[in-house]
Structures are given as structure tokens and as C-alpha cells.
Write a protein that holds these residues in place. Structure first.
Motif, mmCIF file in Angstrom:
data_model
loop_
_atom_site.group_PDB
_atom_site.id
_atom_site.type_symbol
_atom_site.label_atom_id
_atom_site.label_comp_id
_atom_site.label_asym_id
_atom_site.label_seq_id
_atom_site.Cartn_x
_atom_site.Cartn_y
_atom_site.Cartn_z
ATOM 1 N N GLN A 49 0.798 -1.220 -0.073
ATOM 2 C CA GLN A 49 -0.001 -0.077 -0.002
ATOM 3 C C GLN A 49 0.879 1.329 -0.041
ATOM 4 O O GLN A 49 0.727 2.183 -0.692
ATOM 5 N N ALA A 50 1.830 1.301 0.918
ATOM 6 C CA ALA A 50 2.787 2.391 1.004
ATOM 7 C C ALA A 50 3.591 2.476 -0.640
ATOM 8 O O ALA A 50 3.588 3.823 -0.681
ATOM 9 N N ALA A 51 4.005 1.509 -1.200
ATOM 10 C CA ALA A 51 4.646 1.797 -2.506
ATOM 11 C C ALA A 51 3.537 2.462 -3.398
ATOM 12 O O ALA A 51 3.885 3.407 -4.239
ATOM 13 N N ILE A 52 2.295 2.012 -3.329
ATOM 14 C CA ILE A 52 1.205 2.568 -4.378
ATOM 15 C C ILE A 52 1.040 4.199 -3.820
ATOM 16 O O ILE A 52 1.137 5.030 -4.804
ATOM 17 N N ALA A 53 0.784 4.416 -2.674
ATOM 18 C CA ALA A 53 0.717 5.602 -2.067
ATOM 19 C C ALA A 53 1.762 6.635 -2.556
ATOM 20 O O ALA A 53 1.510 7.704 -3.044
ATOM 21 N N LEU A 102 1.668 7.464 -6.436
ATOM 22 C CA LEU A 102 0.721 8.322 -6.448
ATOM 23 C C LEU A 102 1.129 9.879 -6.101
ATOM 24 O O LEU A 102 1.049 10.721 -6.829
ATOM 25 N N LYS A 103 1.898 9.970 -4.805
ATOM 26 C CA LYS A 103 1.920 11.352 -4.475
ATOM 27 C C LYS A 103 3.114 11.933 -5.117
ATOM 28 O O LYS A 103 3.103 13.118 -5.345
ATOM 29 N N ASP A 104 4.302 11.039 -5.806
ATOM 30 C CA ASP A 104 5.249 11.578 -6.564
ATOM 31 C C ASP A 104 4.629 12.480 -7.779
ATOM 32 O O ASP A 104 4.938 13.245 -8.270
ATOM 33 N N VAL A 105 3.524 11.629 -8.408
ATOM 34 C CA VAL A 105 3.009 12.118 -9.587
ATOM 35 C C VAL A 105 2.508 13.737 -9.261
ATOM 36 O O VAL A 105 2.477 14.507 -9.984
ATOM 37 N N MET A 106 1.550 13.643 -8.157
ATOM 38 C CA MET A 106 1.090 15.082 -7.534
ATOM 39 C C MET A 106 2.308 15.985 -7.510
ATOM 40 O O MET A 106 2.132 17.164 -7.673
ATOM 41 N N HIS A 107 3.253 15.562 -6.618
ATOM 42 C CA HIS A 107 4.097 16.682 -6.314
ATOM 43 C C HIS A 107 5.008 17.082 -7.675
ATOM 44 O O HIS A 107 5.594 18.309 -7.578
ATOM 45 N N GLN A 108 5.029 16.582 -8.520
ATOM 46 C CA GLN A 108 5.706 16.917 -9.895
ATOM 47 C C GLN A 108 4.676 17.739 -10.726
ATOM 48 O O GLN A 108 5.116 18.474 -11.790
ATOM 49 N N ALA A 109 3.487 17.911 -10.497
ATOM 50 C CA ALA A 109 2.558 18.672 -11.227
ATOM 51 C C ALA A 109 2.866 20.015 -11.027
ATOM 52 O O ALA A 109 3.112 20.479 -9.898
ATOM 53 N N PRO A 110 2.721 20.839 -12.293
ATOM 54 C CA PRO A 110 3.014 22.242 -11.923
ATOM 55 C C PRO A 110 2.107 23.110 -11.234
ATOM 56 O O PRO A 110 2.656 23.952 -10.384
ATOM 57 N N GLN A 115 -4.851 10.150 -1.762
ATOM 58 C CA GLN A 115 -4.038 9.307 -2.225
ATOM 59 C C GLN A 115 -3.788 8.450 -1.352
ATOM 60 O O GLN A 115 -3.808 7.037 -1.811
ATOM 61 N N HIS A 116 -3.613 8.259 -0.301
ATOM 62 C CA HIS A 116 -3.614 7.365 0.814
ATOM 63 C C HIS A 116 -4.681 6.438 0.904
ATOM 64 O O HIS A 116 -4.512 5.185 0.792
ATOM 65 N N LYS A 117 -5.780 6.815 0.813
ATOM 66 C CA LYS A 117 -7.008 6.064 0.727
ATOM 67 C C LYS A 117 -7.203 5.317 -0.422
ATOM 68 O O LYS A 117 -7.601 4.369 -0.619
ATOM 69 N N ILE A 118 -6.927 6.188 -1.623
ATOM 70 C CA ILE A 118 -6.840 5.296 -2.892
ATOM 71 C C ILE A 118 -5.933 4.188 -2.940
ATOM 72 O O ILE A 118 -6.513 3.271 -3.628
ATOM 73 N N ALA A 119 -4.839 4.332 -2.346
ATOM 74 C CA ALA A 119 -3.824 3.407 -2.320
ATOM 75 C C ALA A 119 -4.366 2.120 -1.509
ATOM 76 O O ALA A 119 -4.097 1.039 -1.938
ATOM 77 N N ARG A 120 -5.210 2.378 -0.142
ATOM 78 C CA ARG A 120 -5.535 1.460 0.311
ATOM 79 C C ARG A 120 -6.744 0.607 -0.339
ATOM 80 O O ARG A 120 -6.926 -0.665 -0.257
ATOM 81 N N VAL A 121 -7.557 1.307 -1.200
ATOM 82 C CA VAL A 121 -8.591 0.666 -1.916
ATOM 83 C C VAL A 121 -8.048 -0.120 -3.136
ATOM 84 O O VAL A 121 -8.518 -1.332 -2.882
ATOM 85 N N LEU A 122 -6.813 0.350 -3.541
ATOM 86 C CA LEU A 122 -6.090 -0.476 -4.692
ATOM 87 C C LEU A 122 -5.558 -1.748 -4.406
ATOM 88 O O LEU A 122 -5.670 -2.582 -4.930
ATOM 89 N N ASN A 123 -4.969 -1.431 -3.033
ATOM 90 C CA ASN A 123 -4.137 -2.883 -2.386
ATOM 91 C C ASN A 123 -5.102 -3.596 -1.572
ATOM 92 O O ASN A 123 -4.593 -4.654 -1.289
ATOM 93 N N GLY A 124 -6.244 -3.329 -1.205
ATOM 94 C CA GLY A 124 -6.835 -3.984 -0.089
ATOM 95 C C GLY A 124 -8.439 -4.347 -0.632
ATOM 96 O O GLY A 124 -8.700 -4.477 -1.760
ATOM 97 N N ASN A 125 -9.317 -4.128 0.552
ATOM 98 C CA ASN A 125 -10.865 -4.313 0.075
ATOM 99 C C ASN A 125 -11.362 -3.219 -0.652
ATOM 100 O O ASN A 125 -11.565 -2.312 0.036
ATOM 101 N N PRO A 126 -11.773 -3.312 -1.852
ATOM 102 C CA PRO A 126 -12.366 -2.027 -2.236
ATOM 103 C C PRO A 126 -13.727 -1.812 -2.236
ATOM 104 O O PRO A 126 -14.383 -0.571 -2.379
#
Length: 88
Positions: free
Chosen positions: A20-24, A27-35, A52-63
Motif C-alpha cells: 500500500q505504501a509503494a502505491i501511495a 501516486l504522491k510523486d506524480v502529484m508533487h511533480q504537477a505544475p 491518495q493514501h485512501k486510494i492506495a488502500r482501496v487499490l491494495n485492499g478491500n475495494p
């Protein structure tokens, strides 16, 4: 409840923390690079990171775990309330 029991319960819903942490972080890296990232207010940045933390939990766990979706709405609502001049 012991910390071991708590971690086991969370793992059953959200999956392995390392995954979950790797996914989060990706996702956060992409946001931080946005203009527009540097233009955001602190509450907007924090809300987006928490979402993004919650999205990573959804993607990694029980949606179907409703609490994750509820929390996503909550973080967005906090920013919306501040933008409207409301105090929660």
C-alpha cells in the motif's frame, strides 16, 4: 486490543502495508511533480495526499470497504468548507 491484533485487522482490510505504501508514494510523486502543486494551500495539499493514501488502500485492499470511500469524501469536504468560508 494489542498492536499486533490491530495490525492484523488493518492488514485484512487494506492489504500489506509495504504494498500500500509503494502505491501511495507513486501516486504522491506524480502529484508533487504537477505544475500546480506549489500553488495549493496547505490544507489542499494535505487533503490530496490523504485522498491518495485512501486510494492506495482501496487499490491494495478491500475495494468494498465503505470507510475508505467515506474518508475520501471527508477530506474533500474539509477543503470545500474552507473555500466556502465555513468552519467545521
Amino acid at each position: 486490543m494489542s498492536i499486533e491484533q490491530t495490525l492484523a485487522a488493518r492488514g485484512a482490510v487494506y492489504g500489506r502495508f509495504e504494498d500500500q505504501a509503494a502505491i501511495a508514494q507513486r501516486l504522491k510523486d506524480v502529484m508533487h511533480q504537477a505544475p500546480g502543486w506549489s500553488e495549493l494551500a496547505p490544507d489542499q495539499r494535505e487533503a490530496l495526499e490523504m485522498i491518495q493514501h485512501k486510494i492506495a488502500r482501496v487499490l491494495n485492499g478491500n475495494p468494498d470497504y465503505i470507510d475508505s470511500w467515506h474518508d475520501i469524501q471527508g477530506y474533500a469536504a474539509l477543503v470545500e468548507s474552507r473555500l466556502k468560508g465555513e468552519v467545521l
